[in-house]
Write a protein that holds these residues in place. Structure first.
Motif, short mmCIF file in Angstrom:
data_model
loop_
_atom_site.label_atom_id
_atom_site.label_comp_id
_atom_site.label_asym_id
_atom_site.label_seq_id
_atom_site.Cartn_x
_atom_site.Cartn_y
_atom_site.Cartn_z
N ALA A 35 0.61 -1.21 -0.10
CA ALA A 35 -0.24 -0.44 0.10
C ALA A 35 1.08 1.50 -0.09
CB ALA A 35 -0.95 0.07 1.09
N GLY A 36 2.12 0.95 0.53
CA GLY A 36 2.90 2.23 0.93
C GLY A 36 3.44 2.95 -0.47
N LEU A 37 3.68 1.45 -1.08
CA LEU A 37 4.42 1.87 -2.43
C LEU A 37 3.79 2.49 -3.38
CD1 LEU A 37 5.87 -1.30 -3.46
CD2 LEU A 37 7.26 0.24 -2.99
N ALA A 38 1.90 1.93 -3.25
CA ALA A 38 0.96 2.33 -4.58
C ALA A 38 0.41 3.51 -4.35
CB ALA A 38 -0.32 1.65 -4.02
N THR A 39 1.01 4.31 -2.73
CA THR A 39 0.58 6.33 -2.53
C THR A 39 1.64 6.37 -3.38
OG1 THR A 39 0.05 5.25 0.21
CG2 THR A 39 0.64 7.06 -0.32
N VAL A 40 2.78 6.42 -3.01
CA VAL A 40 4.24 7.16 -3.68
C VAL A 40 3.65 7.19 -5.32
CG1 VAL A 40 6.76 7.09 -4.67
CG2 VAL A 40 5.54 6.36 -1.59
N ILE A 41 3.07 6.08 -6.22
CA ILE A 41 3.61 5.65 -7.28
C ILE A 41 2.30 7.05 -7.65
CG2 ILE A 41 2.16 4.72 -9.33
CD1 ILE A 41 3.59 2.52 -8.19
N ARG A 42 0.88 6.82 -6.59
CA ARG A 42 -0.08 8.06 -6.79
C ARG A 42 -0.02 9.78 -6.54
NH1 ARG A 42 -3.36 3.46 -4.85
NH2 ARG A 42 -3.26 4.39 -2.74
#
Length: 208
Positions: free
Chosen positions: A162-169
């Motif tokens: 989820a942290g990776l997805a937040t960074v990408i978004r």
């Protein structure tokens, strides 16, 4: 023995470690969350040490390229672990100074190799530079043992993903990455092409 690289292959030798960092930084951050920054620093130092020895003893171009990719992996682990460790181990003005000093690794990584290359170019064997770098990697690994250990940061695959997805978004983070990548792209390109440009355009010779 000389590997007799073409200009294209020479550019790949320089850019492969940076390419690993560019495409693997998010994974490196995820891995730091899983294993801790100090452990990642130790692993990165070991990987870099092995890759330097592999580069020094490489007898074929594929072996040399593989060693350079492995070097990029070690470089990735060290860089990501360092920027994670600094905020954890410093506060206030000391943190600002530490982060400013850490940021100097980018220009230093361009300047120091060029200085070493100027010495290697006059040597009958270029491999000693990788042995020297392996010694530096070993010293870094030994120094890392003296750093404070981090608490367990394994918080589960779902939270890390989820942290990776937040960074990408996050557009701001992505634009910052693009800006830093653009600067690195220009610097690497200039450094790679400068000797050839000086030789061909200004009739300068680098032979002794």
């Amino acid at each position: 023995a000389q590997l007799h690289l073409t200009q294209l292959q020479g550019g790949l030798v320089i850019s492969l470690p940076a390419a690993v960092l560019a495409f693997g930084a998010l994974f490196g951050g995820w891995l730091v969350d899983r294993v801790g920054d100090k452990r990642m620093l130790l692993i990165g130092s070991a990987v870099l040490f092995v890759s330097d020895l592999a580069s020094a003893v490489a007898s074929t171009i594929p072996e040399f390229f593989t060693a350079r990719i492995l070097s990029g992996v070690g470089y990735l682990f060290i860089v990501v672990a360092a920027i994670t460790m600094l905020p954890r181990t410093t506060t206030g003005k000391r943190r600002i100074s530490a982060l400013a000093l850490w940021s100097s690794f980018v220009p230093a990584s361009f300047i120091l190799p060029m200085l070493v290359a100027s010495m290697v170019s006059g040597s009958p064997d270029w491999r000693w530079a990788f042995y020297l770098h392996a010694i530096c990697a070993a010293l870094l690994g030994l120094a890392a043992f003296m750093l404070p250990a981090s608490a367990s940061q394994a918080i589960g695959n779902r939270a890390n993903t989820a942290g990776l997805a937040t960074v990408i978004r996050t557009p701001g983070v992505l634009w910052l990455g693009v800006a830093l990548a653009a600067g690195g792209f220009l610097q690497t390109g200039v450094i790679s092409l400068l000797p050839h440009m000086l030789t061909e355009s200004y009739l300068l010779s680098f032979d002794r």
